[in-house]
Motif scaffolding. Sequence first.
Motif, PDB file in Angstrom:
ATOM      1  N   GLU A  75       0.809  -1.219   0.000  1.00 36.14           N
ATOM      2  CA  GLU A  75       0.000   0.000   0.000  1.00 36.14           C
ATOM      3  C   GLU A  75       0.846   1.274   0.000  1.00 36.14           C
ATOM      4  OE1 GLU A  75      -0.028  -2.316   2.372  1.00 36.14           O
ATOM      5  OE2 GLU A  75      -0.045  -1.436   4.391  1.00 36.14           O
ATOM      6  N   PHE A  89     -14.291  -4.887  -7.121  1.00 32.20           N
ATOM      7  CA  PHE A  89     -15.004  -5.148  -5.878  1.00 32.20           C
ATOM      8  C   PHE A  89     -16.491  -5.203  -6.207  1.00 32.20           C
ATOM      9  CE2 PHE A  89     -11.298  -2.378  -4.590  1.00 32.20           C
ATOM     10  CZ  PHE A  89     -10.463  -3.458  -4.357  1.00 32.20           C
ATOM     11  N   PHE A 100     -11.741   3.974  -5.144  1.00 31.67           N
ATOM     12  CA  PHE A 100     -11.224   3.233  -3.986  1.00 31.67           C
ATOM     13  C   PHE A 100      -9.781   3.616  -3.654  1.00 31.67           C
ATOM     14  CE2 PHE A 100      -9.180  -0.211  -1.770  1.00 31.67           C
ATOM     15  CZ  PHE A 100     -10.139  -0.716  -0.919  1.00 31.67           C
ATOM     16  N   ALA A 104      -8.517   5.361  -0.320  1.00 32.54           N
ATOM     17  CA  ALA A 104      -7.621   4.650   0.600  1.00 32.54           C
ATOM     18  C   ALA A 104      -6.387   5.491   0.901  1.00 32.54           C
ATOM     19  CB  ALA A 104      -7.221   3.296   0.009  1.00 32.54           C
TER      20      ALA A 104
ATOM     21  N   ALA B 169      -8.237 -10.086  -4.958  1.00 31.23           N
ATOM     22  CA  ALA B 169      -8.974  -8.824  -4.835  1.00 31.23           C
ATOM     23  C   ALA B 169      -8.383  -8.014  -3.682  1.00 31.23           C
ATOM     24  CB  ALA B 169     -10.458  -9.097  -4.604  1.00 31.23           C
ATOM     25  N   ALA B 173      -6.494  -4.393  -3.777  1.00 30.59           N
ATOM     26  CA  ALA B 173      -6.805  -3.302  -2.842  1.00 30.59           C
ATOM     27  C   ALA B 173      -5.532  -2.796  -2.165  1.00 30.59           C
ATOM     28  CB  ALA B 173      -7.815  -3.779  -1.798  1.00 30.59           C
ATOM     29  N   ALA B 174      -4.637  -3.715  -1.805  1.00 34.62           N
ATOM     30  CA  ALA B 174      -3.389  -3.303  -1.146  1.00 34.62           C
ATOM     31  C   ALA B 174      -2.564  -2.424  -2.087  1.00 34.62           C
ATOM     32  CB  ALA B 174      -2.591  -4.526  -0.717  1.00 34.62           C
ATOM     33  N   ALA B 178      -4.488   0.554   0.201  1.00 40.97           N
ATOM     34  CA  ALA B 178      -5.251   0.203   1.390  1.00 40.97           C
ATOM     35  C   ALA B 178      -4.407  -0.643   2.339  1.00 40.97           C
ATOM     36  CB  ALA B 178      -6.521  -0.555   0.992  1.00 40.97           C
ATOM     37  N   GLY B 179      -4.311  -0.221   3.596  1.00 37.44           N
ATOM     38  CA  GLY B 179      -3.618  -1.005   4.610  1.00 37.44           C
ATOM     39  C   GLY B 179      -4.474  -2.194   5.021  1.00 37.44           C
ATOM     40  N   PRO B 180      -3.907  -3.120   5.821  1.00 40.90           N
ATOM     41  CA  PRO B 180      -4.628  -4.354   6.170  1.00 40.90           C
ATOM     42  C   PRO B 180      -6.010  -4.121   6.783  1.00 40.90           C
ATOM     43  CG  PRO B 180      -2.332  -4.530   6.814  1.00 40.90           C
ATOM     44  CD  PRO B 180      -2.516  -3.121   6.325  1.00 40.90           C
ATOM     45  N   TYR B 182      -7.950  -1.464   6.420  1.00 45.79           N
ATOM     46  CA  TYR B 182      -8.809  -0.877   5.392  1.00 45.79           C
ATOM     47  C   TYR B 182      -9.301  -1.957   4.432  1.00 45.79           C
ATOM     48  CZ  TYR B 182     -10.447   2.963   2.386  1.00 45.79           C
ATOM     49  OH  TYR B 182     -11.214   3.840   1.675  1.00 45.79           O
ATOM     50  N   ARG B 186     -13.181  -2.711   3.952  1.00 44.51           N
ATOM     51  CA  ARG B 186     -13.806  -2.273   2.712  1.00 44.51           C
ATOM     52  C   ARG B 186     -13.876  -3.346   1.644  1.00 44.51           C
ATOM     53  NH1 ARG B 186     -13.812   2.980   1.099  1.00 44.51           N
ATOM     54  NH2 ARG B 186     -15.126   2.079  -0.506  1.00 44.51           N
ATOM     55  N   VAL B 187     -13.068  -4.401   1.767  1.00 42.92           N
ATOM     56  CA  VAL B 187     -13.066  -5.424   0.719  1.00 42.92           C
ATOM     57  C   VAL B 187     -13.496  -6.790   1.256  1.00 42.92           C
ATOM     58  CG1 VAL B 187     -11.652  -6.641  -0.986  1.00 42.92           C
ATOM     59  CG2 VAL B 187     -11.261  -4.209  -0.555  1.00 42.92           C
ATOM     60  N   PRO B 190     -17.210  -6.910   3.209  1.00 44.77           N
ATOM     61  CA  PRO B 190     -18.327  -6.896   2.254  1.00 44.77           C
ATOM     62  C   PRO B 190     -18.415  -8.187   1.434  1.00 44.77           C
ATOM     63  CG  PRO B 190     -17.183  -4.799   2.211  1.00 44.77           C
ATOM     64  CD  PRO B 190     -16.363  -5.716   3.086  1.00 44.77           C
TER      65      PRO B 190
END
Lengths: 350, 271
Positions: A75, A89, A100, A104, B169, B173-174, B178-180, B182, B186-187, B190
């Motif tokens: 990240e 997603f 997103f 983030a 997925a 996101a990472a 996005a941190g762990p 997050y 958010r992923v 859901p």
Amino acid sequence: MSLAARVAVRRETFALDVDLGVPDGGVVAVLGPNGAGKTTLLRALAGLSSVDEGRVEAGGTVWEDTASGRWLPPERRGVGLVFSDHLLFGHLTALQNVAFGPRARGVQREEARRRAQAWLDRLGIGDLAARRPSALSGGQAQRVALARALATEPAVLLLDEPLAALDASTRVEVRRALADVLGERRTVCLLVTHDPVDATLLADRVVVLEAGAVVQDGTPAELARAPRTGWTARLLGLNVYRGVADGTAVALDEGGRLVPAEAPVGAVVVTVAPGAIALHAEQPHGSPRNVWRTHVTTVEQAGSVVRVGLAGPPAALADLTSGAAAELGLAPGVEVWASVKANEVHAEPD
Amino acid sequence: MTAAGVTRRRRTRMPRGMPLLAALGAAFLVLPLVALVWRAPWGELAARLTDPTTLEALRLSLVSASTATALSVVLGVPLAWVLARAALPGLRVLRALVTVPLVLPPVVGGVALLLLLGRRGLAGQYLDAWFGVQIPFTTLAVVIAEAFVAMPFLVVSVEGALRGVDRRAEDAAATLGAGPWYVARRVTLPAVAPGLAAGTALTFARALGEFGATITFAGSLPGTTQTMPLAIYLAMQNDPAAAIALSLVLLATSATVLVALRERWVPAVRS
């Protein structure tokens, strides 16, 4: 946003050791048989799988250096990752998917949405912003995935067979969208692909991985002209031309004309397999629709075939058996007639 | 006509006797409920259900089952997460241990809870000596007993859902920044929402019906630990009509949970 990476990964059954430098805005196609380590390389660069030894530096920032113990989590690296199956997603709309990344990274909601909409517009799918991924076609979803990866302005864009899951016509559209964005950006891009057309049209350099090591590295044309292994020869060497079709023949941008079996009207990409081109000492008679006189530029042994470079126009690569090549006395400078049947010439809209 | 004939022939190609056994099976499950509804004292139902004792038991049941469900979600989701994702030695043993309450007779669970948290229990003696806290025979004991029996349902269903999530997925996101935590919020959550909803509904239903562990660990004190199932059991001794009325309430509640389960589950499976 250059990339300099040396990545060594050792697993029980597998080892990868790659040294790679890519300048600003460079697009590198990574080719190789299944299990060659292409995906492992991308995951290591993204920080998603561990590197046993190496150093990754991008855009002036050291992402990883096993010597000093430095490691940035995914990240905090500026990478964008796109898979062959879009992996959007499912609970978010197209717009929310693209927003997103900015969200983030702490961008305010309204600003993130504005950027996301701009990216969707840029990729020609602005009107699909409110749709869920399940309501998108494969090509649309893949564009959203591309927009999502680009919306964070990554220093390095990693594309893992981004066009592999698309049907032929969608593929052409998404490839064009991809070529446009790559052309105008300084982002470094690594493109894993199995498709020589993708490599030829999108990349300015091709790296061939086999069994975890780079076996060949050069421009698509260099690799096609002198493939070092049979695998590379089969994969690369497809003759790709751009041109304009009038319904029967295609006037190639580089000069010369080719008659395909079926010609659309307008801008087209024409492909001819090297094995489909025959060479003759005398002007051939009979059925071939496409015959042109040219001279030999290169002669390379590639596996069991001899790959011959022709000056053109159109310039081409032709594969011959060793016997046929010897019979014609092929060597650089020798004049020959090249021919190819119309049904070996494929034209698709560009 | 021909097409219908073909269809019919194909449909009946089933082992002989299977439909009969299936009908018996269905009757076995449905007839008791029919009897319950049939014999219900419909005329005096309203009066019975507004009886203060009944309302008290119902309130206690709903409060304790909701609290037990909330506790199960708060603790069960992280537990499921670790079971599904962590690479620790002994994880299989841990999974087996935490799902024991699924197959353990609840009354044994109640005894076990007493031995841990009772006044002389392993931990209970210190709670009593140091803080003056006694858990058995309180509403808290009801919540603990229900959560002990019901939480494995949540763990099992969320763990299954987590195993079905495409990790790539989360990888995507990472890379998007996005941190762990997050990514988890958010992923991943859901993505497992349908499994979580199903698990929550099952957990609530199981907690609502809990009897054995509750009566052993919490007793049956009206207003404090006497939940609906306990009230029904006691009413059955001297006032069967009251027991039937109370049972109808639980049946209605269960049916509601089942409907909620289907509505949240089925569309999710389709997408």
